[in-house]
Scaffold this active site. Structure first.
Site, PDB file in Angstrom:
ATOM      1  N   ASN A 161       0.858  -1.195   0.000  1.00  0.00           N
ATOM      2  CA  ASN A 161       0.000   0.000   0.000  1.00  0.00           C
ATOM      3  C   ASN A 161       0.888   1.236   0.000  1.00  0.00           C
ATOM      4  O   ASN A 161       1.816   1.326   0.817  1.00  0.00           O
ATOM      5  CB  ASN A 161      -0.900   0.043   1.240  1.00  0.00           C
ATOM      6  CG  ASN A 161      -1.951   1.134   1.127  1.00  0.00           C
ATOM      7  OD1 ASN A 161      -2.779   1.097   0.215  1.00  0.00           O
ATOM      8  ND2 ASN A 161      -1.886   2.113   1.995  1.00  0.00           N
ATOM      9  N   GLU A 162       0.628   2.137  -0.902  1.00  0.00           N
ATOM     10  CA  GLU A 162       1.400   3.386  -0.961  1.00  0.00           C
ATOM     11  C   GLU A 162       2.873   3.126  -0.645  1.00  0.00           C
ATOM     12  O   GLU A 162       3.425   3.665   0.333  1.00  0.00           O
ATOM     13  CB  GLU A 162       0.816   4.423  -0.005  1.00  0.00           C
ATOM     14  CG  GLU A 162      -0.525   4.947  -0.460  1.00  0.00           C
ATOM     15  CD  GLU A 162      -0.999   6.176   0.314  1.00  0.00           C
ATOM     16  OE1 GLU A 162      -0.493   6.420   1.423  1.00  0.00           O
ATOM     17  OE2 GLU A 162      -1.864   6.894  -0.204  1.00  0.00           O
ATOM     18  N   GLU A 319      -7.732   6.069  -3.887  1.00  0.00           N
ATOM     19  CA  GLU A 319      -8.145   6.712  -2.634  1.00  0.00           C
ATOM     20  C   GLU A 319      -8.290   8.206  -2.851  1.00  0.00           C
ATOM     21  O   GLU A 319      -7.437   8.827  -3.487  1.00  0.00           O
ATOM     22  CB  GLU A 319      -7.061   6.576  -1.557  1.00  0.00           C
ATOM     23  CG  GLU A 319      -6.855   5.225  -0.959  1.00  0.00           C
ATOM     24  CD  GLU A 319      -5.761   5.284   0.116  1.00  0.00           C
ATOM     25  OE1 GLU A 319      -5.559   6.352   0.727  1.00  0.00           O
ATOM     26  OE2 GLU A 319      -5.108   4.258   0.321  1.00  0.00           O
ATOM     27  N   TRP A 327      -4.748  14.230   8.869  1.00  0.00           N
ATOM     28  CA  TRP A 327      -3.292  14.347   9.012  1.00  0.00           C
ATOM     29  C   TRP A 327      -2.737  15.715   8.619  1.00  0.00           C
ATOM     30  O   TRP A 327      -1.530  15.886   8.549  1.00  0.00           O
ATOM     31  CB  TRP A 327      -2.594  13.229   8.227  1.00  0.00           C
ATOM     32  CG  TRP A 327      -3.171  12.976   6.861  1.00  0.00           C
ATOM     33  CD1 TRP A 327      -4.077  12.009   6.532  1.00  0.00           C
ATOM     34  CD2 TRP A 327      -2.903  13.688   5.644  1.00  0.00           C
ATOM     35  NE1 TRP A 327      -4.398  12.073   5.192  1.00  0.00           N
ATOM     36  CE2 TRP A 327      -3.686  13.097   4.624  1.00  0.00           C
ATOM     37  CE3 TRP A 327      -2.088  14.769   5.307  1.00  0.00           C
ATOM     38  CZ2 TRP A 327      -3.665  13.541   3.310  1.00  0.00           C
ATOM     39  CZ3 TRP A 327      -2.072  15.212   3.988  1.00  0.00           C
ATOM     40  CH2 TRP A 327      -2.855  14.599   3.015  1.00  0.00           C
ATOM     41  N   GLU A 367      -6.815   7.090  12.628  1.00  0.00           N
ATOM     42  CA  GLU A 367      -7.589   7.706  11.544  1.00  0.00           C
ATOM     43  C   GLU A 367      -9.068   7.847  11.877  1.00  0.00           C
ATOM     44  O   GLU A 367      -9.903   7.966  10.984  1.00  0.00           O
ATOM     45  CB  GLU A 367      -7.362   6.916  10.257  1.00  0.00           C
ATOM     46  CG  GLU A 367      -5.920   7.093   9.799  1.00  0.00           C
ATOM     47  CD  GLU A 367      -5.571   6.357   8.537  1.00  0.00           C
ATOM     48  OE1 GLU A 367      -6.169   5.304   8.273  1.00  0.00           O
ATOM     49  OE2 GLU A 367      -4.682   6.840   7.821  1.00  0.00           O
ATOM     50  N   LYS A 368      -9.385   7.866  13.176  1.00  0.00           N
ATOM     51  CA  LYS A 368     -10.819   7.901  13.522  1.00  0.00           C
ATOM     52  C   LYS A 368     -11.478   9.223  13.153  1.00  0.00           C
ATOM     53  O   LYS A 368     -12.695   9.295  13.044  1.00  0.00           O
ATOM     54  CB  LYS A 368     -11.046   7.550  14.986  1.00  0.00           C
ATOM     55  CG  LYS A 368     -10.420   8.456  16.008  1.00  0.00           C
ATOM     56  CD  LYS A 368     -10.766   7.933  17.414  1.00  0.00           C
ATOM     57  CE  LYS A 368     -10.051   8.725  18.489  1.00  0.00           C
ATOM     58  NZ  LYS A 368      -8.587   8.578  18.411  1.00  0.00           N
ATOM     59  N   HIS A 370     -10.761  10.725  10.266  1.00  0.00           N
ATOM     60  CA  HIS A 370     -10.681  10.808   8.798  1.00  0.00           C
ATOM     61  C   HIS A 370     -12.048  10.445   8.242  1.00  0.00           C
ATOM     62  O   HIS A 370     -12.631   9.429   8.625  1.00  0.00           O
ATOM     63  CB  HIS A 370      -9.621   9.815   8.309  1.00  0.00           C
ATOM     64  CG  HIS A 370      -9.205  10.010   6.889  1.00  0.00           C
ATOM     65  ND1 HIS A 370     -10.063   9.829   5.822  1.00  0.00           N
ATOM     66  CD2 HIS A 370      -8.011  10.353   6.358  1.00  0.00           C
ATOM     67  CE1 HIS A 370      -9.399  10.054   4.698  1.00  0.00           C
ATOM     68  NE2 HIS A 370      -8.155  10.382   4.988  1.00  0.00           N
TER      69      HIS A 370
HETATM   70  C1  GLA Z   1      -3.164   6.942   2.735  1.00  0.00           C
HETATM   71  C2  GLA Z   1      -3.268   5.469   3.093  1.00  0.00           C
HETATM   72  C3  GLA Z   1      -4.552   5.109   3.758  1.00  0.00           C
HETATM   73  C4  GLA Z   1      -4.966   6.173   4.739  1.00  0.00           C
HETATM   74  C5  GLA Z   1      -5.062   7.490   4.019  1.00  0.00           C
HETATM   75  C6  GLA Z   1      -5.554   8.615   4.891  1.00  0.00           C
HETATM   76  O1  GLA Z   1      -3.622   7.265   1.524  1.00  0.00           O
HETATM   77  O2  GLA Z   1      -3.067   4.626   2.002  1.00  0.00           O
HETATM   78  O3  GLA Z   1      -4.361   3.870   4.414  1.00  0.00           O
HETATM   79  O4  GLA Z   1      -4.022   6.243   5.744  1.00  0.00           O
HETATM   80  O5  GLA Z   1      -3.786   7.837   3.586  1.00  0.00           O
HETATM   81  O6  GLA Z   1      -5.638   9.819   4.193  1.00  0.00           O
END
Ligand code: GLA
EC number: 3.2.1.23
Length: 682
Positions: A161-162, A319, A327, A367-368, A370
């Protein structure tokens, strides 16, 4: 642009061949009890969700101990989704190693430039070059691939992921060893490395590759070519890791496409995505807006670049957010219409998938706060209603799916190497911001209502009439030749301060700046003249420059001075020049004009190149136009950049799936219209 003859998109699990947008989110069912899963499926169907990304952070659940595996919950989630008609973009689950792994093998933990360990407790605490991490991650990848190879919900693989979000720069001993191997492959001999790095400076000459280190915390500025090579290496190390997971997936499930989510956005610059794109079946991107005057311009810029990295073909928005993130220093909620506008702006630039982070807003964890498709407030919320509305709108725009980006006549050249090199330390100024300069030019195109592609170096320039190459700092000989050929065949090149200055080893081109582009531009600069933060300089065309100035000597008789400095040390000297060369031209802009000053200059440059807006006068600047082309039709996406309604009645074309309450010929504030127009023979 080279095109893969058989690009692979999602393998939709059902036999339905009708085109459709992928619509959905990251889904983290392990955070919720089973009753919620049932409700999730019901609400997903209500919203038109047809895909989710699953198991991204599930390693600790799937493999709770080195030799213990628990797939039961994931089997259940996969089955449930499938029975609800929802496809799965299944993660390899390797993004965040579980506590048992970092306890057993602390040698997988990254080390920062000060030699401090990056401890577990958040996520992505692994060294891209760790053989131990790789062994464990590939074991998990293999287990996932073997477990779900025949599952009917499986539409694509989502590697990690990322990649590089938190761990692109690792200075550990593993990284040092891998960096040396990378340098051996690049240079062959230590002598060649010494020459490339200019190690006769400050007694840095190496006797053997074993003596070379990553640019760890040093007494003063580390060697600049070492820094640049470390950036190249770090991007390559993650690319190599991406390939390793991909190869496992392709071996076990050759028929399932593989992707990974890029982060073409803002200041995320460690990963050279244009160079990575060829490694996966389709390009995916994550994007989050930041507040500010250029917020949506930046979204458009990123989506545009992503579309071009994808070779013009459709790509996957993996996403973005329904509303606020968690954040930034202040996390601003989206206003009415912005959820749909942001989503459709990505579609306008070629996305055939619109997904969010995440499906259901977490109740616990970092991330609650978000936003998500289903917020804490539940389905009885504006956010969820907007999500349902967008799902329906995407459903009725389905004929656009599969259409490709239609190239513009103008382009902005985006160069990762120049981004990396121009912002290094010990330069004429540390205030220079590569991406901001590129974005300011993009904003100027938007302000004039003229389409421009954001392309990466290496993409073909052949179809463009005008190319803006802001801060094209690193210019190896072949690139200088390509730009000269572009101008010779009638192209119009525009470049700016601090361009053409160094070669691929970050060595200055000698004889005067802008080095590799000096002859083409017909100018010569002996010394840079950067400005202090509060300094401004006025040009005789009325515009105001900041950041940088140059003492320019015109060396070619065909150079016209378009603007001169009116005040400051360089008063009377050329500030903007343009050399005509046959049908083409090469222009130089020696100062930062920003969003205030660039539109007027760009208008003049476009006028001289014979490029105009395709929009009617009242829509220019207020509406962004992008065009996708399908079989026989063009689709004009018109995105209202303002908070006022805009009249677009003058535009031909049949409106497709207008948004709720949208009247023909009128774009509501922040609204988006799509017009189908028959392709003309020309
Ligand atoms: C990234 C991550 C996600 C999440 C988002 C929050 O894009 O891939 O898991 O943390 O940020 O903005």
């Amino acid at each position: 642009m080279t095109r893969d003859p058989s690009p692979r998109w999602l393998r939709w699990p059902t036999d339905e061949s009708r085109p459709r947008f992928a619509y959905g989110a990251d889904y983290n069912p392990e955070q919720w009890p089973r009753e919620v899963w049932q409700e999730d499926i019901r609400l997903m169907r209500e919203a038109g969700v047809n895909i989710v990304s699953l198991a991204i952070f599930s390693w600790a659940r799937i493999q709770p101990a080195p030799d213990a595996w628990d797939f039961a919950w994931l089997d259940e989630a996969m089955d449930l989704l499938h029975s609800g008609g929802i496809a799965v973009d299944l993660a390899t689950a390797t993004a965040s190693p579980p506590p048992w792994l970092s306890t057993l093998h602390p040698e997988i933990l990254p080390v920062n430039e000060r030699g401090e360990t990056v401890w577990p407790g958040a996520r992505q605490h692994w060294r891209p070059t760790s053989p131990v991490f790789r062994e464990h991650a590939l074991r998990l990848t293999t287990a996932m691939a073997e477990r779900y190879r025949d599952h009917p919900a499986l539409a694509a693989w989502h590697v990690s992921n990322e990649l590089g979000c938190h761990n692109v720069y690792d200075y550990s001993d593993d990284a040092a060893g891998a960096f040396r191997d990378w340098l051996r492959a690049r240079y062959g001999t230590v002598e060649a490395l010494n020459a490339a790095w200019g190690t006769d400076f400050w007694s840095q000459r190496y006797g053997a590759f074993e003596q070379v280190l990553p640019p760890r915390l040093a007494a003063s500025h580390p060697n600049p070519t070492q820094q640049l090579d470390f950036k190249r290496f770090s991007s390559d190390a993650l690319k190599d890791y991406l390939r390793a997971e991909r190869d496992v997936l392709r071996r076990v499930t050759p028929e399932v496409p593989v992707t990974t989510n890029f982060m073409v956005m803002g200041e995320t610059k460690g990963m050279h995505y244009a160079d990575w794109a060829g490694e996966i079946d389709f390009v995916s991107n994550d994007h989050y807006v930041r507040p500010g005057a250029q917020s949506r311009d930046e979204l458009s810029f990123s989506a545009n670049l992503t579309g071009n990295i994808a070779g013009g073909r459709p790509w996957f928005l993996m996403e973005h957010s329904t509303s606020a993130v968690n954040w930034q220093s202040v996390n601003v909620a989206k206003r009415e219409g912005e959820l749909a506008r942001d989503s459709l702006l990505h579609v306008a630039h070629g996305a055939d998938a619109v997904c969010f982070f995440q499906w259901r807003q977490s109740a616990a964890g970092a991330e609650k706060y978000h936003s998500a498709m289903v917020p804490h407030a539940g389905a009885d919320s504006e956010v969820f209603r907007s999500v349902v509305e967008l799902g329906a709108r995407l459903g009725s725009l389905a004929e656009v799916v599969g259409s490709e980006r239609k190239p513009a006549r103008a382009a902005i050249l985006f160069d990762w190497e120049s981004w990396w090199a121009s912002e290094q330390d010990s330069h004429p100024t540390e205030l220079l911001n590569y991406r901001q300069e590129a974005l300011d030019w993009y904003s100027a195109f938007l302000a004039l209502g003229v389409r421009a592609d954001v392309i990466h170096t290496g993409a073909s320039l052949d179809s463009y009439d005008l190319v803006v190459a802001p801060i094209l700092h690193v210019v190896p000989q072949p690139l200088a030749k390509e730009l000269a050929r572009f101008v010779e065949r009638g192209g119009h090149l525009v470049t700016t301060y601090f361009s053409g200055v160094v070669d691929e080893n970050d060595h200055a081109w000698l004889g005067g700046y802008p080095g590799a582009l000096r002859d083409l531009l017909g100018i010569r600069i002996e010394e840079f003249a950067p400005l202090l933060p509060a300094q401004r300089v006025t040009l005789d065309d009325g515009s105001v420059g900041t950041l940088w100035t140059d003492r320019i000597a015109v060396t070619d008789g065909d150079v016209e001075v378009w603007a001169r400095y009116e005040d400051g040390q360089l008063a009377g000297g050329p500030a903007i020049t343009r050399r005509a060369l046959g049908e083409g031209s090469a222009a130089y802009v020696s100062t930062r004009l920003g969003t205030e000053g660039l539109p007027a200059l760009l208008e003049r440059l476009l006028g001289a190149a014979g490029i105009g807006s395709e929009l009617p006068e009242p829509a220019r600047g207020r509406v962004e136009l992008t065009v996708r082309s399908g079989a026989g039709n063009d689709y004009w996406f018109l995105v209202n950049r303002t908070d006022e309604p805009v009249d677009i009645a003058g535009l031909a074309g049949e409106p497709l799936a207008p948004g709720a309450g949208q009247r023909p010929g009128l774009l509501p504030p922040r609204g988006v219209a799509v017009l189908r127009r028959e392709q003309r023979a020309d």
